[in-house]
Design an enzyme around this catalytic site. Structure first.
Site, PDB file in Angstrom:
ATOM      1  N   SER A 256       0.835  -1.201   0.000  1.00 14.64           N
ATOM      2  CA  SER A 256       0.000   0.000   0.000  1.00 14.64           C
ATOM      3  C   SER A 256       0.870   1.251   0.000  1.00 14.64           C
ATOM      4  O   SER A 256       1.872   1.305   0.705  1.00 14.64           O
ATOM      5  CB  SER A 256      -0.883  -0.004   1.244  1.00 14.64           C
ATOM      6  OG  SER A 256      -1.518  -1.246   1.343  1.00 14.64           O
ATOM      7  N   CYS A 258       2.732   2.541  -2.424  1.00 12.88           N
ATOM      8  CA  CYS A 258       4.054   2.422  -3.067  1.00 12.88           C
ATOM      9  C   CYS A 258       3.958   2.556  -4.586  1.00 12.88           C
ATOM     10  O   CYS A 258       4.786   2.022  -5.312  1.00 12.88           O
ATOM     11  CB  CYS A 258       4.698   1.087  -2.711  1.00 12.88           C
ATOM     12  SG  CYS A 258       5.157   0.980  -0.987  1.00 12.88           S
ATOM     13  N   GLY A 259       2.923   3.219  -5.077  1.00 11.86           N
ATOM     14  CA  GLY A 259       2.857   3.496  -6.507  1.00 11.86           C
ATOM     15  C   GLY A 259       2.000   2.526  -7.302  1.00 11.86           C
ATOM     16  O   GLY A 259       2.069   2.495  -8.532  1.00 11.86           O
ATOM     17  N   THR A 261      -1.479   2.345  -7.594  1.00 11.60           N
ATOM     18  CA  THR A 261      -2.514   3.035  -8.370  1.00 11.60           C
ATOM     19  C   THR A 261      -1.873   3.888  -9.461  1.00 11.60           C
ATOM     20  O   THR A 261      -2.331   3.885 -10.605  1.00 11.60           O
ATOM     21  CB  THR A 261      -3.396   3.913  -7.458  1.00 11.60           C
ATOM     22  OG1 THR A 261      -3.933   3.083  -6.434  1.00 11.60           O
ATOM     23  CG2 THR A 261      -4.532   4.558  -8.234  1.00 11.60           C
ATOM     24  N   SER A 262      -0.771   4.569  -9.128  1.00 15.41           N
ATOM     25  CA  SER A 262      -0.202   5.467 -10.147  1.00 15.41           C
ATOM     26  C   SER A 262       0.399   4.675 -11.306  1.00 15.41           C
ATOM     27  O   SER A 262       0.465   5.180 -12.424  1.00 15.41           O
ATOM     28  CB  SER A 262       0.790   6.449  -9.539  1.00 15.41           C
ATOM     29  OG  SER A 262       1.847   5.761  -8.952  1.00 15.41           O
ATOM     30  N   ASP A 275      -6.411  -2.624  -7.411  1.00 15.20           N
ATOM     31  CA  ASP A 275      -6.150  -3.184  -6.077  1.00 15.20           C
ATOM     32  C   ASP A 275      -6.197  -4.711  -5.970  1.00 15.20           C
ATOM     33  O   ASP A 275      -5.299  -5.287  -5.385  1.00 15.20           O
ATOM     34  CB  ASP A 275      -7.116  -2.561  -5.064  1.00 15.20           C
ATOM     35  CG  ASP A 275      -6.609  -2.656  -3.626  1.00 15.20           C
ATOM     36  OD1 ASP A 275      -5.381  -2.667  -3.423  1.00 15.20           O
ATOM     37  OD2 ASP A 275      -7.437  -2.723  -2.709  1.00 15.20           O
ATOM     38  N   ASN A 367      -3.046   9.176   4.782  1.00 17.14           N
ATOM     39  CA  ASN A 367      -3.823   8.070   4.200  1.00 17.14           C
ATOM     40  C   ASN A 367      -5.228   8.539   3.791  1.00 17.14           C
ATOM     41  O   ASN A 367      -6.131   7.736   3.633  1.00 17.14           O
ATOM     42  CB  ASN A 367      -3.902   6.919   5.213  1.00 17.14           C
ATOM     43  CG  ASN A 367      -4.347   5.606   4.567  1.00 17.14           C
ATOM     44  OD1 ASN A 367      -4.016   5.317   3.411  1.00 17.14           O
ATOM     45  ND2 ASN A 367      -5.126   4.809   5.299  1.00 17.14           N
ATOM     46  N   ALA A 368      -5.406   9.866   3.632  1.00 17.01           N
ATOM     47  CA  ALA A 368      -6.700  10.390   3.164  1.00 17.01           C
ATOM     48  C   ALA A 368      -6.984   9.834   1.768  1.00 17.01           C
ATOM     49  O   ALA A 368      -6.049   9.593   0.997  1.00 17.01           O
ATOM     50  CB  ALA A 368      -6.670  11.914   3.138  1.00 17.01           C
TER      51      ALA A 368
HETATM   52  C1  SPV Z   1      -4.454  -0.735   0.872  1.00 16.27           C
HETATM   53  O1  SPV Z   1      -4.073  -0.201   1.932  1.00 16.27           O
HETATM   54  O2  SPV Z   1      -3.832  -1.657   0.320  1.00 16.27           O
HETATM   55  C2  SPV Z   1      -5.675  -0.259   0.225  1.00 16.27           C
HETATM   56  C3  SPV Z   1      -6.587   0.564   0.999  1.00 16.27           C
HETATM   57  O3  SPV Z   1      -5.941  -0.637  -0.884  1.00 16.27           O
HETATM   58  S1  SPV Z   1      -7.382  -0.369   2.196  1.00 16.27           S
HETATM   59  O4  SPV Z   1      -8.786  -0.408   1.868  1.00 16.27           O
HETATM   60  O5  SPV Z   1      -7.159   0.276   3.469  1.00 16.27           O
HETATM   61  O6  SPV Z   1      -6.835  -1.735   2.207  1.00 16.27           O
HETATM   62 MN    MN Z   2      -4.693  -2.384  -1.426  1.00 15.98          MN
END
Ligand code: SPV
Ligand code: MN
Length: 586
Positions: A256, A258-259, A261-262, A275, A367-368
């Site tokens: 989480s 670490c790039g 989504t980007s 995800d 983490n917003a």
């Molecule tokens: C992650 O943290 O890997 C996410 C957000 O995708 S969460 O819903 O908090 O898991």
């Molecule tokens: Mn995730």
């Protein structure tokens, strides 16, 4: 009886609702079907109940989580087990009956005076061999609304299901609210009951804890996939656009923040998901789907230059939930790294009233998040809802690594790739509660969600090779490499070049240098890619700084791995790969 339940005619669903209605004592039960009316009802309930508030832009709302409820709570997320399992890694577990007894007590009357929403969703595209049905009971309209943006509606899928008893169950309560946020966070519990394919989650709102279909379902899916011979992975899914309009599908696992989504959002490529994927072998091909249909993404540093598509959605009309950002008096959201200055007067903040002179409190929590549906993105891949999924030609593992890994390399073989995935290390981030910046072993970027002993998980990946005509190529990326002075060696946008190079490797179009740690790009192949993808000239000095294999650091890494895996009973093939990696570095 409720008309929608009558029409559904599912005995197991009815029994579950009856049981938890009696236990949680909601004032009202509302069953949600796939209609637009019901989606609108959830949106208005989230506003009426104070869990969301309107913003100036049409379709935009904001939600605050409590100060202590800003990330996944690993310590209170426990696997309930009748018999202890030796996972080999640290994971919170609890005797199943003890956990169930405790949760029953805490659930007693927890929804008093509140409305319980019953919603039906489908994990994965509807009418697909990949997909799993899910039933969510929650007293949080914010959770039910988020699920509408993030998952496919599944009431009709339940109604026509061939195995109507086969579904995941999620029981959630935000508990008592104060100013719209969970009050009793000290009684936050996330109990994963693997044996019954259900999860209880109470006294929380942060979506990583509360939204059953996200990481709670993912934990159940990993165990189910193992039993049934497929894979559930913490991976994005994207189309990389190569030569002559060719699209090659990649999945990628990154811890989480670490790039991940980007990467899925790299300009010029197409996103299927950011995800979670389900992957299965069909006729000797590995195919995959996005389990979700939206993004619950980190908002920090989303700006017009670095993330133009997302920034565009966040600044235009359309459905979007902002969480834990600053809200100005005129209803505009502001966040850290947006390149837009927050107003002098400050505004509403999840910590209270915020003004720019509060230097120690960032504009938004690290983490917003924003919650949007993929449909609102112009770069969404049209295959998103295809029940057959896409053929996976490559997998990428990434981590936050300041001193060891080269920016991109290709594994020597599938088995070497399995080793590299098992040995992802990353510096911790704000996505979980706890200290940041500590290097941690995070196999497959999946440690937080792992519901299997690592040896079994690895064996499933190794076994796959026997069933596939061709295995996907495996790559490792590192966007966070620094020089001796602590300066990042790469620009954020360079990842585009690494992905295009990997795509060309899949099609055998570029050569590579074989090193002890894998195949790395040749300088002369990167120059034209930097030019065409980023309109940048790429210097030999930059290449040397980035792609010199840091033998001592790699040796130290593999020694750390040898120490860790000495404690596990891993498959022989894996042990051999590990030994061979260490030998090559000598
Ligand atoms: C992650 O943290 O890997 C996410 C957000 O995708 S969460 O819903 O908090 O898991
Ligand atoms: Mn995730």
């Amino acid at each position: 009886m409720d008309k929608k339940l009558e029409r559904l005619n599912n005995t197991r669903v009815n029994a579950i609702i009856e049981k938890y209605a009696a236990l949680c004592e909601p004032a009202k039960i509302t069953v949600i079907d796939d209609s637009e009316e019901d989606a609108a009802l959830l949106r208005s309930r989230a506003l009426e109940g104070g869990e969301e508030h309107l913003l100036a832009m049409k379709g935009h709302t904001y939600h605050f989580d409590g100060i202590q409820d800003q990330a996944r709570d690993k310590a209170h997320t426990k696997l309930l087990l009748s018999k202890p399992i030796n996972f080999g890694f640290e994971t919170a577990t609890l005797d199943r009956q003890t956990g169930l007894d405790e949760i029953e007590k805490l659930l007693k009357g927890i929804m008093k005076g509140k409305e319980m929403f019953v919603r039906f969703c489908c994990l994965g595209p509807v009418n697909s061999p990949f997909s799993i049905l899910a039933l969510q009971l929650t007293d949080s309209a914010y959770v039910a609304h988020s699920e509408d943006l993030l998952y496919r509606r599944g009431y009709e899928a339940f109604r026509t299901a061939k195995n109507p008893d086969d579904f995941f169950v999620f029981i959630h309560s935000a508990g008592e609210l104060e100013n719209g946020v969970t009050k009793n966070v000290d009684q936050r519990r996330v109990y994963v009951d693997l044996e019954a394919n259900r999860v209880f989650s109470i006294n929380n709102q942060y979506a990583g804890n509360s939204v059953g279909l996200k990481k709670l379902a993912f934990r159940l899916a990993i165990a189910k996939a193992h039993k049934e011979g497929w894979l559930a992975e913490h991976m994005f899914l994207m189309g990389v656009h190569g030569k002559n309009n060719r699209i090659t599908y990649f999945s990628g696992a990154y811890p989480s923040a670490c790039g991940k989504t980007s990467t899925a959002m790299i300009p010029g490529q197409s996103i299927v998901g950011d995800d979670i994927i389900y992957a299965r072998e069909f006729d000797g091909e590995l195919r995959a789907v996005n389990v979700e249909r939206g993004i619950f993404g980190i908002i920090e540093n989303v700006n017009a230059i670095d993330d133009p598509e997302i920034f565009n959605v966040l600044t235009h009309e359309g459905e979007c939930i902002f969480s834990n950002v600053l809200i100005s008096d005129d209803g505009v959201p502001y966040w850290t790294g947006s390149e837009v200055d927050p107003p002098k007067a400050g505004g509403k903040h999840y910590t209270g009233h915020w003004t720019p002179d509060m230097k120690d409190v960032p504009v938004s929590h690290k983490n917003a998040r924003y919650t949007i549906s993929l449909e609102s993105l112009a770069n969404r891949d049209p295959v998103l809802h295809d029940p057959k999924g896409v053929r996976l030609d490559a997998m990428v593992y990434g981590g936050r690594d300041s001193d060891t890994s080269v920016p991109v390399l290709e594994a020597k073989s599938w088995a070497h790739g399995v080793l590299l995935g098992a040995c992802v290390e990353s510096e911790t981030t704000a996505a979980t509660i706890g200290q940041e910046g500590v290097r941690k072993h995070n196999p497959y970027a999946n440690l937080d969600f792992m519901t299997l002993p690592l040896s079994k998980y690895v064996a499933d990946h190794l076994e796959l090779e026997k069933r596939l005509k061709t295995t996907p190529k495996v790559f490792v990326t590192n966007y966070f490499l620094k020089d001796a002075n602590g300066k990042f060696l790469n620009h954020k946008l360079d990842k585009k070049v690494w992905m295009l190079w990997a795509e060309a490797r899949v099609h055998g179009e570029v050569d590579a240098i074989e090193t002890p740690v894998g195949f790395i790009p040749k300088y002369e192949d990167l120059v034209p890619l930097f030019q065409s993808a980023l309109n940048k000239s790429y210097s030999r000095e930059d290449y040397d700084a980035q792609f010199t294999v840091r033998i001592e650091a790699y040796r130290a890494k593999w020694q750390r791995m040898a120490n860790i895996f000495a404690k596990y009973d891993m498959p022989d093939k894996f042990e051999d790969e590990l030994k061979a990696q260490i030998e090559r570095l000598k």
